[in-house]
Design an enzyme around this catalytic site. Structure first.
Site, PDB file in Angstrom:
ATOM      1  N   GLY A  19       0.687  -1.231   0.014  1.00 27.77           N
ATOM      2  CA  GLY A  19      -0.036  -0.169   0.058  1.00 27.77           C
ATOM      3  C   GLY A  19       0.921   1.279  -0.050  1.00 27.77           C
ATOM      4  O   GLY A  19       1.839   1.309  -0.718  1.00 27.77           O
ATOM      5  N   THR A  21       1.933   5.053  -0.442  1.00 33.83           N
ATOM      6  CA  THR A  21       1.617   6.304  -1.371  1.00 33.83           C
ATOM      7  C   THR A  21       1.934   5.360  -2.803  1.00 33.83           C
ATOM      8  O   THR A  21       0.889   5.912  -3.625  1.00 33.83           O
ATOM      9  CB  THR A  21       2.711   7.250  -1.162  1.00 33.83           C
ATOM     10  OG1 THR A  21       2.548   7.955  -0.115  1.00 33.83           O
ATOM     11  CG2 THR A  21       2.570   8.427  -2.367  1.00 33.83           C
ATOM     12  N   ALA A  22       2.765   4.835  -2.961  1.00 33.33           N
ATOM     13  CA  ALA A  22       2.714   3.997  -4.256  1.00 33.33           C
ATOM     14  C   ALA A  22       1.761   3.078  -4.574  1.00 33.33           C
ATOM     15  O   ALA A  22       1.255   3.222  -5.654  1.00 33.33           O
ATOM     16  CB  ALA A  22       3.942   3.096  -4.536  1.00 33.33           C
ATOM     17  N   GLU A  55       6.864  13.853   1.928  1.00 27.96           N
ATOM     18  CA  GLU A  55       5.770  14.888   2.181  1.00 27.96           C
ATOM     19  C   GLU A  55       5.811  16.034   1.495  1.00 27.96           C
ATOM     20  O   GLU A  55       4.936  16.795   1.639  1.00 27.96           O
ATOM     21  CB  GLU A  55       5.617  14.775   3.430  1.00 27.96           C
ATOM     22  CG  GLU A  55       5.330  13.536   4.340  1.00 27.96           C
ATOM     23  CD  GLU A  55       4.783  13.663   5.935  1.00 27.96           C
ATOM     24  OE1 GLU A  55       4.023  12.786   6.411  1.00 27.96           O
ATOM     25  OE2 GLU A  55       5.460  14.806   6.488  1.00 27.96           O
ATOM     26  N   ALA A  56       6.942  16.268   0.620  1.00 28.08           N
ATOM     27  CA  ALA A  56       7.050  17.491  -0.371  1.00 28.08           C
ATOM     28  C   ALA A  56       6.774  17.143  -1.685  1.00 28.08           C
ATOM     29  O   ALA A  56       7.545  15.984  -1.966  1.00 28.08           O
ATOM     30  CB  ALA A  56       8.466  18.193   0.034  1.00 28.08           C
ATOM     31  N   LYS A  84       3.401  24.860  -1.848  1.00 25.17           N
ATOM     32  CA  LYS A  84       4.590  24.792  -1.804  1.00 25.17           C
ATOM     33  C   LYS A  84       5.114  25.604  -3.001  1.00 25.17           C
ATOM     34  O   LYS A  84       4.710  25.173  -4.196  1.00 25.17           O
ATOM     35  CB  LYS A  84       5.563  23.381  -1.815  1.00 25.17           C
ATOM     36  CG  LYS A  84       6.866  23.137  -2.198  1.00 25.17           C
ATOM     37  CD  LYS A  84       7.372  21.687  -2.215  1.00 25.17           C
ATOM     38  CE  LYS A  84       8.766  21.625  -2.580  1.00 25.17           C
ATOM     39  NZ  LYS A  84       9.189  20.283  -2.767  1.00 25.17           N
ATOM     40  N   GLU A 346      15.208  16.778  -4.188  1.00 23.67           N
ATOM     41  CA  GLU A 346      14.190  17.828  -5.209  1.00 23.67           C
ATOM     42  C   GLU A 346      12.851  17.121  -5.049  1.00 23.67           C
ATOM     43  O   GLU A 346      12.109  17.505  -6.005  1.00 23.67           O
ATOM     44  CB  GLU A 346      14.946  17.575  -6.432  1.00 23.67           C
ATOM     45  CG  GLU A 346      16.070  18.676  -6.463  1.00 23.67           C
ATOM     46  CD  GLU A 346      15.556  20.028  -6.425  1.00 23.67           C
ATOM     47  OE1 GLU A 346      14.353  20.423  -6.594  1.00 23.67           O
ATOM     48  OE2 GLU A 346      16.535  20.862  -6.541  1.00 23.67           O
ATOM     49  N   THR A 348      11.171  14.366  -5.749  1.00 23.70           N
ATOM     50  CA  THR A 348      11.030  13.967  -6.799  1.00 23.70           C
ATOM     51  C   THR A 348      10.338  12.304  -6.615  1.00 23.70           C
ATOM     52  O   THR A 348       9.898  11.637  -7.700  1.00 23.70           O
ATOM     53  CB  THR A 348      11.970  13.374  -7.816  1.00 23.70           C
ATOM     54  OG1 THR A 348      13.194  12.534  -6.966  1.00 23.70           O
ATOM     55  CG2 THR A 348      12.533  14.614  -8.261  1.00 23.70           C
ATOM     56  N   ILE A 350       7.500  11.041  -5.258  1.00 22.07           N
ATOM     57  CA  ILE A 350       5.957  10.746  -5.600  1.00 22.07           C
ATOM     58  C   ILE A 350       5.828  11.136  -7.016  1.00 22.07           C
ATOM     59  O   ILE A 350       5.221  10.447  -7.864  1.00 22.07           O
ATOM     60  CB  ILE A 350       5.073  11.827  -4.743  1.00 22.07           C
ATOM     61  CG1 ILE A 350       4.883  11.270  -3.498  1.00 22.07           C
ATOM     62  CG2 ILE A 350       3.973  11.905  -5.408  1.00 22.07           C
ATOM     63  CD1 ILE A 350       4.093  12.147  -2.485  1.00 22.07           C
TER      64      ILE A 350
END
Length: 504
Positions: A19, A21-22, A55-56, A84, A346, A348, A350
């Site tokens: 499960g 985020t991905a 989270e960013a 952001k 940076e 990246t 997500i």
């Protein structure tokens, strides 16, 4: 077994292993688009925690949400998100020297030459301010302001991304996915069964004894890579010769002030620290190399450089920077950490999840898995992540710090030829280029190269066609428009509270 079209059997059963985020981003997208034609199951265990520190984000997430028709205000309220506008890099070029990599465009280009050439001539003539003075998003971030702006002839648009609670985002996407028919199965994967005939994964076995069969498996099992790595044996390409960091410690703290529209990236002698302001708390962490600092010392440095009450004990994550040599093999597609990991400097992670999912949707093997699709998928994935890898290495390679071996070793390392060419080209000519479908645009490369201390030796001759008066008017007009727009923006905190405040 081949189908009548010469391909494998049609894909009707999709199993998402893992499960977080991905997994839930994959479930949401596949279900929204193809849910009526597929049986989609997502397997995850409450006993296995997720990394949960991504989270960013970067602006491409807005495109993903647009495709899924996600309501921004609802999403932001439920994930306690803030806006952001970029990343503040502190102490990276040198101690006490900072810059911002913003999401916006800077100035106005000419078709023969980018704005940086006109700015460079302006600096030589004493007519220009800082490069960031001509970027709306950067100036708004400096002033802690934000608003949604229309893109039209009178106003700049505003390019932005989000800070979000990763665990809440996974829960939000779970509810979204289940509305489109995704079935969540609780359990821990204890075995994987492959077909002796094809080598494809036939089923996964859970600790409950249940077997779950599928035609296509999405591996979202994190660094373990249970399917792509352990079951199918796909090798991992190690990039630690360029990216020294191999550990991170994450910590959440209570908010002590207004949330700012910037991720803070604070360099230390052995790595760097992040601060990500959400509506209800601040996400903190330190990314470091175990070759240069002991874990306990890195954690103490983190604890000594946070604000607000700690809401948890620091959680340490070990990783190897790099990429699977294949991210799609047989009937398994690796998404997220199972496919590889580039440190979060940076934001990246997500984005790469999103890109893998969209690429899979574009090549979805509805009528059977084809090796030509697999090969093209892997080719595109490799190129994309290598371009991002080079951009991340740039932050370390180009520095002026002499206070720590970590930074001096980074400056002296040999980098990929593709990156060295970009550095040399900008230093000698002020020019940058963008490879088709590359994530980071020209202005991102310019902001980081200037921020890290590379000043071009010359500018394009087009800039010399402007006299001082014309150049001053050109630069002043852009800066004036930016200043006027920023002056009219509300404070970021007030805008968030009005637009998408999380339920108390």
């Amino acid at each position: 077994m081949k189908g009548p079209n010469g391909l494998g059997k049609p894909v009707r059963r999709v199993v998402i292993a893992g499960g977080g985020t991905a997994g839930w981003m994959a479930a949401a997208c596949i279900a929204k688009v193809l849910g009526k034609r597929l049986d989609i199951k997502l397997v995850e265990s409450d006993e296995i925690g997720t990394v949960g520190v991504g989270e960013a984000t970067i602006p491409t997430l807005l495109n993903f949400h647009h495709l899924l028709e996600i309501n921004e205000q609802e999403f932001m309220a439920e994930t306690k998100a803030t806006f952001k506008l970029g990343i503040s890099f502190e102490n990276w070029r040198n101690v006490n020297e900072d810059y911002i990599h913003s999401f916006g465009l800077t100035g106005t280009d000419h078709w023969t030459a980018g704005f940086q050439h006109f700015w460079h001539k302006g600096r030589e003539r004493g007519l220009a301010g800082d490069y960031g003075d001509y970027c709306l998003e950067l100036r708004a971030a400096q002033e802690n302001k934000f608003a949604h702006l229309p893109q039209n002839g009178r106003n700049f648009g505003m390019n932005y991304a989000y800070h979000l609670d990763a665990s809440a985002y996974a829960r939000y996407l779970r509810r979204f996915s289940e509305r489109f028919g995704v079935e969540r199965v609780e359990g821990k994967i204890v075995d994987v069964t492959a077909s002796a005939l094809t080598g494809h994964i036939r089923s996964i076995t859970l600790d409950s004894g249940v077997d779950i069969e599928g035609d296509l498996f999405i591996d979202c099992t994190g660094f373990r890579g249970l399917l792509i790595g352990q079951a199918l044996g796909v090798e991992y390409e190690d990039w630690s010769e360029w990216l020294f960091n191999d550990s991170a410690a994450a910590l959440q703290t209570a908010s002590v002030g207004d949330a700012i529209p910037l991720t803070r990236s604070i360099a230390h002698p052995f790595g760097w620290q992040w601060r990500i302001p959400l509506q209800h708390r601040v996400g903190n962490g330190i990314v470091f190399s175990s070759r240069y600092v002991a874990e306990d010392e890195a954690i103490q440095a983190l604890l000594g450089n946070v604000e607000g009450e700690a809401l948890m004990k620091p959680r340490v994550i070990k990783f190897t920077p790099g990429q699977r040599k294949q991210v799609w093999k047989g009937n398994v597609v690796a998404v997220g950490l199972s496919s590889g990991f580039l440190e979060p400097i940076e934001s990246t992670s997500i984005h790469l999840i999103q890109r893998s999912i969209i690429r899979l949707m574009q090549m979805f093997p509805t009528n059977g898995i084809a090796q030509t699709d697999i090969d093209e998928f892997n080719r595109q994935a490799a190129m994309e992540v290598e371009h991002i890898r080079d951009f991340i290495i740039l932050h370390y390679k180009v520095n002026n710090r002499i206070d720590a071996p970590y930074w001096m070793d980074a400056r002296n390392m040999a980098v990929p030829k593709s990156l060295q060419h970009r550095i040399d080209l900008f230093r000698e000519t002020g020019r940058v280029f963008r490879i088709p479908n590359e994530l980071f645009a020209e202005n991102s490369w310019i902001q980081v190269m200037l921020g890290q201390g590379i000043m071009p030796l010359r500018h394009h001759q087009t800039a010399d066609l402007m006299g001082d008066e014309e150049l001053s008017h050109f630069l002043g007009g852009i800066k004036g428009q930016v200043d006027r727009t920023v002056a009219g923006l509300p404070p970021h905190q007030a805008y968030v509270e009005r637009y998408c405040a999380a339920p108390k």
